[in-house]
Design a protein around this motif. Structure first.
Motif, mmCIF file in Angstrom:
data_model
loop_
_atom_site.group_PDB
_atom_site.id
_atom_site.type_symbol
_atom_site.label_atom_id
_atom_site.label_comp_id
_atom_site.label_asym_id
_atom_site.label_seq_id
_atom_site.Cartn_x
_atom_site.Cartn_y
_atom_site.Cartn_z
ATOM 1 N N LEU A 36 11.238 -3.116 21.370
ATOM 2 C CA LEU A 36 10.120 -3.796 21.436
ATOM 3 C C LEU A 36 9.248 -3.252 22.380
ATOM 4 O O LEU A 36 9.411 -2.848 23.669
ATOM 5 N N PHE A 37 7.908 -2.947 21.846
ATOM 6 C CA PHE A 37 6.962 -2.380 22.655
ATOM 7 C C PHE A 37 5.459 -3.091 22.461
ATOM 8 O O PHE A 37 5.474 -3.811 21.313
ATOM 9 N N CYS A 38 4.697 -3.141 23.454
ATOM 10 C CA CYS A 38 3.590 -3.865 23.251
ATOM 11 C C CYS A 38 2.324 -3.094 24.134
ATOM 12 O O CYS A 38 2.560 -2.420 24.899
ATOM 13 N N ASP A 39 1.347 -3.595 23.813
ATOM 14 C CA ASP A 39 0.067 -3.305 24.949
ATOM 15 C C ASP A 39 -0.031 -3.877 26.189
ATOM 16 O O ASP A 39 -0.125 -3.276 27.244
ATOM 17 N N LEU A 40 0.352 -5.254 26.071
ATOM 18 C CA LEU A 40 0.489 -5.918 27.351
ATOM 19 C C LEU A 40 1.523 -7.181 27.227
ATOM 20 O O LEU A 40 1.384 -8.307 26.533
ATOM 21 N N PRO A 41 2.650 -6.973 27.696
ATOM 22 C CA PRO A 41 3.846 -7.903 27.703
ATOM 23 C C PRO A 41 3.361 -9.549 28.187
ATOM 24 O O PRO A 41 3.678 -10.371 27.450
ATOM 25 N N ALA A 42 2.813 -9.774 29.060
ATOM 26 C CA ALA A 42 2.501 -11.088 29.484
ATOM 27 C C ALA A 42 1.466 -11.799 28.103
ATOM 28 O O ALA A 42 1.766 -12.781 27.905
ATOM 29 N N GLY A 55 5.232 8.683 30.882
ATOM 30 C CA GLY A 55 6.685 9.070 31.150
ATOM 31 C C GLY A 55 7.683 7.887 31.683
ATOM 32 O O GLY A 55 8.687 8.430 32.387
ATOM 33 N N GLN A 56 7.035 6.974 32.223
ATOM 34 C CA GLN A 56 7.773 6.048 33.101
ATOM 35 C C GLN A 56 8.864 5.362 32.212
ATOM 36 O O GLN A 56 9.777 4.474 32.918
ATOM 37 N N ALA A 57 8.742 5.245 30.906
ATOM 38 C CA ALA A 57 9.797 4.618 30.058
ATOM 39 C C ALA A 57 10.033 5.393 28.919
ATOM 40 O O ALA A 57 9.119 6.108 28.405
ATOM 41 N N GLU A 58 11.243 5.111 28.353
ATOM 42 C CA GLU A 58 11.488 5.833 27.167
ATOM 43 C C GLU A 58 10.742 5.248 26.138
ATOM 44 O O GLU A 58 10.707 4.105 25.508
ATOM 45 N N GLY A 59 10.488 6.307 25.085
ATOM 46 C CA GLY A 59 10.001 5.950 23.616
ATOM 47 C C GLY A 59 11.024 5.804 22.823
ATOM 48 O O GLY A 59 12.134 5.175 23.061
ATOM 49 N N ARG A 60 10.957 6.434 21.617
ATOM 50 C CA ARG A 60 11.924 6.546 20.588
ATOM 51 C C ARG A 60 13.271 7.207 21.090
ATOM 52 O O ARG A 60 12.984 8.476 21.393
ATOM 53 N N ARG A 61 14.402 6.905 20.914
ATOM 54 C CA ARG A 61 15.590 7.352 21.487
ATOM 55 C C ARG A 61 16.583 7.993 20.356
ATOM 56 O O ARG A 61 17.266 8.724 20.742
ATOM 57 N N SER A 62 16.046 7.663 19.099
ATOM 58 C CA SER A 62 16.883 8.076 18.169
ATOM 59 C C SER A 62 16.038 8.141 16.858
ATOM 60 O O SER A 62 15.119 7.530 16.486
ATOM 61 N N GLU A 63 16.689 9.078 15.927
ATOM 62 C CA GLU A 63 16.214 8.784 14.535
ATOM 63 C C GLU A 63 16.350 7.754 13.747
ATOM 64 O O GLU A 63 15.766 7.363 12.585
ATOM 65 N N GLN A 64 17.654 6.968 14.235
ATOM 66 C CA GLN A 64 17.964 5.874 13.626
ATOM 67 C C GLN A 64 17.307 4.361 14.168
ATOM 68 O O GLN A 64 17.385 3.519 13.540
ATOM 69 N N GLU A 65 16.597 4.642 15.353
ATOM 70 C CA GLU A 65 16.347 3.593 16.044
ATOM 71 C C GLU A 65 15.043 2.767 15.393
ATOM 72 O O GLU A 65 14.324 3.648 14.766
ATOM 73 N N ILE A 66 15.058 1.414 15.225
ATOM 74 C CA ILE A 66 13.675 0.772 14.740
ATOM 75 C C ILE A 66 12.894 0.203 15.976
ATOM 76 O O ILE A 66 13.355 -0.265 16.793
ATOM 77 N N THR A 67 11.649 0.706 15.796
ATOM 78 C CA THR A 67 10.851 0.333 16.997
ATOM 79 C C THR A 67 9.888 -0.625 16.416
ATOM 80 O O THR A 67 9.245 -0.505 15.548
ATOM 81 N N VAL A 68 9.327 -1.686 17.238
ATOM 82 C CA VAL A 68 8.324 -2.470 16.992
ATOM 83 C C VAL A 68 7.099 -2.314 17.870
ATOM 84 O O VAL A 68 7.441 -2.440 19.382
ATOM 85 N N PHE A 69 6.017 -2.222 17.633
ATOM 86 C CA PHE A 69 4.771 -2.399 18.395
ATOM 87 C C PHE A 69 3.773 -3.661 18.311
ATOM 88 O O PHE A 69 3.572 -3.742 17.232
#
Length: 315
Positions: free
Chosen positions: A237-243, A274-288
């Protein structure tokens, strides 16, 4: 005080300007010198007419964005969405600039999803599925096509008539689309974007294949929902602003799991720096989760004001 009217801001904005300004805003939002204040959601004298007040400050900018949604405007030949950005003169506390940003807001919103996709979607992502065939969906398709080699767009629309009209609009922008049912569209997608006003999941988590990137931009108020909870529980899970995302964004539907530490949410600004990892693998499902923050509006408005330099003088 500078004033940039709707006609001028609409003529000045481009995908490139919006992308750069929004990227800078998302980086600033994750930094120590920015504050994004809780959004205020309200309605007009008729409850179906809604508005949102969002405000923020960074090291250089402070201001307010007021966005409105008047659904009845469509019957009058007017835009349903409007936006106004106020930038403070920080030396004196007065309003230093006013930018009307109805069209600009569509570019800004799409730019956030494009920025996220540029670091989260697979580099070979070629198939886009878009839920929704309204005004914003068109900008989403255009923006994402600039950051990934999109060759096919599956459109999931509420009605065939709306869907076919949307395909014509895509064609005008040189994009190829086809109407598809929700399950088939999800199973074929490298990127899924939901641009709706839904209050219940639009698809089943089991339809999402490994390696898919998903962007939800329609959930920006209590009760709105586009994605299934099961998907949020298993994707990164990723977002613009967690709070804000856990309060009024898509992540409100897993807020309990975020608060107790079961799920981790990453601010996209941390990925961009670069403070956090983005996609880590070709199989990973990401949500923004893109619930929209005022810093995006402030940075875009400031970029538009700078774009007027050397051209005609703003009234």
């Amino acid at each position: 005080m500078q004033f940039l009217p709707e006609e001028r801001s609409a003529a000045l904005v481009t995908e490139e300007l919006a992308f750069t300004a929004v990227r800078d805003a998302l980086i600033a939002a994750a930094g120590p010198q920015a504050d994004v204040f809780p959004a205020v959601l309200g309605h007009g004298s008729q409850r179906e007419n809604r508005f949102t007040v969002k405000s923020a400050t960074s090291a250089q900018l402070a201001g307010v964005k007021i966005g409105s949604y008047w659904p009845g405007n469509a019957d009058k030949g007017l835009a349903r969405h409007n936006s106004l950005v106020l930038l403070f003169d920080q030396d004196h506390g007065r309003i230093g600039a006013v930018v009307e940003a109805g069209v600009v807001n569509a570019y800004r919103t799409a730019a956030a999803d494009a920025v996220a996709a540029s670091v989260l979607a697979r580099t070979d992502a070629a198939t886009l599925t878009i839920f929704g065939a309204g005004h914003q969906a068109l900008y989403e398709c255009t923006a994402l096509s600039r950051v990934r080699p999109i060759t096919t767009i599956h459109v999931v629309a509420r009605s065939r008539q709306r869907g076919e009209h949307f395909l014509d609009k895509l064609a005008e922008r040189g994009l190829a689309g086809q109407l598809t049912d929700a399950e088939q569209a999800c199973r074929a997608a490298d990127i899924v974007v939901t641009a709706t006003t839904a209050t219940a999941p639009l698809f089943d988590a089991a339809w999402v294949r490994p390696g898919t990137h998903i962007a939800s931009m329609g959930s920006d108020a209590h009760g709105k929902q586009e994605l299934p909870r099961d998907l949020l529980r298993t994707a990164r899970l990723f977002c613009d602003l967690p709070a804000q995302s856990v309060r009024i964004g898509e992540l409100q539907h897993v807020a309990d799991l975020v608060h107790d530490g079961t799920l981790q949410v990453v601010a996209i600004g941390d990925v961009l720096t670069g403070q956090a990892e983005g996609r880590r693998s070709e199989q990973e499902i990401t949500v923004f989760d893109s619930s929209g923050i005022a810093l995006q509006d402030l940075f875009v408005a400031d970029a538009l004001l700078h774009a007027t330099a050397g051209t005609e003088e703003t009234p």
